[in-house]
Motif scaffolding. Sequence first.
Motif, PDB file in Angstrom:
ATOM      1  N   LYS A   1     129.610   9.314   9.815  1.00  0.00           N
ATOM      2  CA  LYS A   1     130.947   9.894   9.888  1.00  0.00           C
ATOM      3  C   LYS A   1     130.928  11.015  10.905  1.00  0.00           C
ATOM      4  O   LYS A   1     130.066  11.909  10.841  1.00  0.00           O
TER       5      LYS A   1
ATOM      6  N   ASN B   1     133.759  12.904  11.912  1.00  0.00           N
ATOM      7  CA  ASN B   1     134.685  13.991  11.568  1.00  0.00           C
ATOM      8  C   ASN B   1     134.309  14.572  10.216  1.00  0.00           C
ATOM      9  O   ASN B   1     134.451  13.930   9.191  1.00  0.00           O
ATOM     10  N   LEU B   2     133.827  15.810  10.287  1.00  0.00           N
ATOM     11  CA  LEU B   2     133.397  16.425   9.026  1.00  0.00           C
ATOM     12  C   LEU B   2     134.514  17.183   8.346  1.00  0.00           C
ATOM     13  O   LEU B   2     134.360  17.681   7.245  1.00  0.00           O
ATOM     14  N   LYS B   3     135.620  17.337   9.065  1.00  0.00           N
ATOM     15  CA  LYS B   3     136.720  18.119   8.482  1.00  0.00           C
ATOM     16  C   LYS B   3     137.360  17.364   7.321  1.00  0.00           C
ATOM     17  O   LYS B   3     137.637  16.158   7.443  1.00  0.00           O
TER      18      LYS B   3
END
Lengths: 475, 327
Positions: A58, A60-62
Motif C-alpha cells: 500500500k 498511501n499511508l494516509k
Amino acid sequence: MAASINCWKCLSRPSIAVIQLSSRVARVAASAPFSSTSTNLALPAPTRKAASTTKGVKTNLKINKKPRPKESRKPPATGERKALRKRIVLSNTNALEVAGMEDLSPEIVDAIAKDTAEGEAGSGLVGKVVGLPGATVDSLRAIEAFKTTQGWGLFRRPGTLIRKETADLTRALLAAQKEKSTLTLMLDGAKGTGKSMMLLQAQASAFAKSWIVLHIPEAQELSNGVNDYAPIPGSDLWAQPTYTAEWLAKIGKANNEILKTLKMKNTHNLPVPIEKDITLARFCELGSRDPDIAWSFFQAFWTELNLPGRPPVLLTLDGMSYIMGMSEYRDTDNKFIHCHNLALVKHFADHISGTSKLANGGAIIGSTSRSHNPISLSMDLAIYQALQRQAKQEITQKDPFEKKYDERATKALQNASAMMIGGLTKKESRGLMEYWAASGVLRQRVDEQTVAERWALAGHGVAAEIQRGALRMRI
Amino acid sequence: MKGSWLPISLRETLQCAYSPRPLTSCRQQALNIRPRQFTTASRKQAIAAPEINFRDRRDRDPGRGGWEREREIGYQGGGEEQSAFVARLLPVSPSYFTAQPLFTDDFLVLQNLMTKHSGLPCVKPGEHPRVAWRSLSEYRDRVGETVKAAKYHKIVEILVRLNKIHPSVRPEEVQTALDQYKRNIDPFKNEQKTAQVDSLGRTLGAGRRKSATARAWLVEGTGEVLVNGKSLADAFGRVHDRESVIWALKATNRIDKYNVWALSMGGGTTGQAEALTLAVGKALMAHEPALKPALRRAGCLTRDPKRVERKKPGHVKARKMPAWVKR
C-alpha cells in the motif's frame, strides 16, 4: 557528519573548496536577485507519475476520513427556523375551557382598579385569571406583546392572572386617563417575576379602555445594530427607517379600531403629498410603505395623537437596559452612537424623563429584562432611588468612584417612578394553580400543601418558576 | 492494635506507645526487657502459697517440691542477711508453667476477688453502671500472650459480676481491679446533645455532605426559605436541589409551618443542597422530636459519608487507567 558550512555544531573547519564554492553561489545570486525570467521560460516540470505500485504494498499511508454524510432532505428555507422559534401559539385545543372566566372588558378593568383601593374585600379579582377578549388578543399579537416563553400555548385561550401589582398599575393608568397626566414608570424585578406580563396587562387594559398603544417589544433591536440607520438632516439624530416603517405598520394594525375613527386634523410638512382628511390608520399605512419617509410620518402621527380630543396613549418598551448606553451603530467618525442619539430611542427617553408630556394623558412604561441583559448602573440606581423616594426613605447617592454611570441615562430616568415586581402571594399562586387545574394542564390536587410547596420551591412565588415546577417539569 | 504475633522486643515498643496506663499497676515494668515470667512476686499473696520462710522450712519440711528446693539451694550461702546471690532464676508464680502465665494470674486474681466478695449486695438487674471493657486484642497486646477469645470472655464474665456489686459497698480492691479492665474512653459517657429551641423560638441544625457544610435555623412561620440571603430559586438553579433543601419539611408535611434561614458553604451546589437537607432535618427534629422516625425514613438524619475518591498513582483519576497502547 560531513563538515558542511551550515553545520555550526561541527568542530571541523570547512575546506577551502567549499568556502569558494559557496561564495561563488552567493555572487551569482546577488547579480540577479529578483529575476524570475529563467524560471518562467523553463519548461514545466514533467508531471511525476504515481509511484509504481508493487502488488500487495500500500503506498498511501494516509487514513482517509469519512466524508460528511450528505443531507438527504432539503435544508429549511431562509427564515423558516427563526419563524418556528418565534412562533406564538395562543391556543391549545386539548386544554379544557375554564368555566366562569371573565373577559378583560372595560368594566372589569374598572373593577380591578377598585379592587385594592378597597382592600382585600374588593371585587375579589386579585388572584383570579381573567381572559383576554379576541380583539385585544389580535391587537396584542400585532404589537408583539406575547412572548414564546410565557406558556400561552398550554391553554385553551389566553388568560392572565390579576395580582396586586396589576391592580396598582391599572389604578395608576386610569388616574392618568382621568387627569390627563402622564404616568412614567419603570418596571423591575427578578427574572421570571412577570415584568413583561405586567406590560402586557397594562396594554390589554389600555386596549380595553380604547387607548392607543405603542410598544417596542425588544429594545435591543433598536441598539444592537441589526437595523439600517441614517442621519436625520439638520440634527445629530439617527433614524432607523425600516424599523420605524415596520413599527408604524404594527401600530396601525394594532390600534386599527380606534385609528380608523380618527381623522388627520393638521397639515404636516411631509416629504410626500398625502390626501386630505385621511384617517390616522390610513396615515400609518402610508408611512409604513416607504422606510425613507417613515420617521417624518411617525413624527406627524405623534403630533396628531397629542391634539386635543384624542385618546390617551400608552408607550411601552421592554428591555430598558439595552438603550441606556452606547449602541452598536457608528457615526461618520466611526465612533459609537449613543442610544439616545437614535431618534426612536430619544423619543422614548424624552417621554419617560418627563421633558415631553402626553397632552391627552397616558403612560410611558419601560420594563427591564433580567435575562442576558447588559448592565446599566444608571438605570439600576435610578430604579433604586425611585423606590426609595416612593417609600420616603433616605435616597442612595451614586458611587463617586464609579465611572460606568451614563449621564444621559441618569437624566432620562431621574423623574420616573418605579415598581418592583416580586413573587406572587400564596393567594395569587393558588388562583393560578387552580386555573391550571381547571384547564386540565395541572393534574394534581391544589390545596394549601401543594401551593406552599410550589411557592417555596419557586423562590417565594416567582411566577415563571412556579410554572416551570408545576407544568414543565412534570414528565 | 494487634501485637500478639510480633517478637517480644517489638511488642514492648508497641505497648509503650499504646498504653499510657499499665494494665496492672503492680506489674513490674522497670526493666527494658521485661522478665515477664519472673515478675509476679508482689501478686503471690493472692495467687500462690504464702511466702516461704526458708529457715523455718529447712528445719521443718523434709519432702519439698522441685522449685522450692531449688530456691533453697539459692539461699544456701546467703544465710541471715539474704544476700543477692542467686544461683538460678526462679519463677515467682506457679503460673509460669501454664501456657499463658499472665492471663492465668489475672484470671486467678479476679476469681479470688469474686469468691471473696460474692456475699456483697448487688444492684437491681439492669441498673448497674454500663462499662465498656477492654477488647480482646487490646488485652492480648497488654499481656503479650496468645489469649483465646473464650478465655478472655471468662475474665469479662467475672468483671461483669463484680460490676454488679452495689457501688456503695464495693470494696476498694474490686474497684481498682475493675478500673484496670475499663477502656480508656468510656463510650457511654458520650451523650448526643439535643438541639434546643432558643428564646427566640429558633432551632439550629448542622449538616454536611461531600465537602459542603450547612447550618439551618428554623422558626415557626409560613414557608419562607432563605439560603445565604437568597431565595431558593436564586440559590439553586436545579429544581432537584431546591427540593433537597426542603425535603425534611416536605416529607413531614410542614412546608408552610416553618421558615428556614440557612447558611451553606464549601463544595458544590448538590453538596450544599444535601448538607442543607441534613441541617433542616436536625433543626426540625429539635422542634418536634416525635418526627424522628419519619425523618429517619426520609433520610434526613443520616450523614452520607461518601467523599471524592482519591487519585491513585498510575491512574488518570481514581479508577481511570491510561489508554492501552501497543508497546
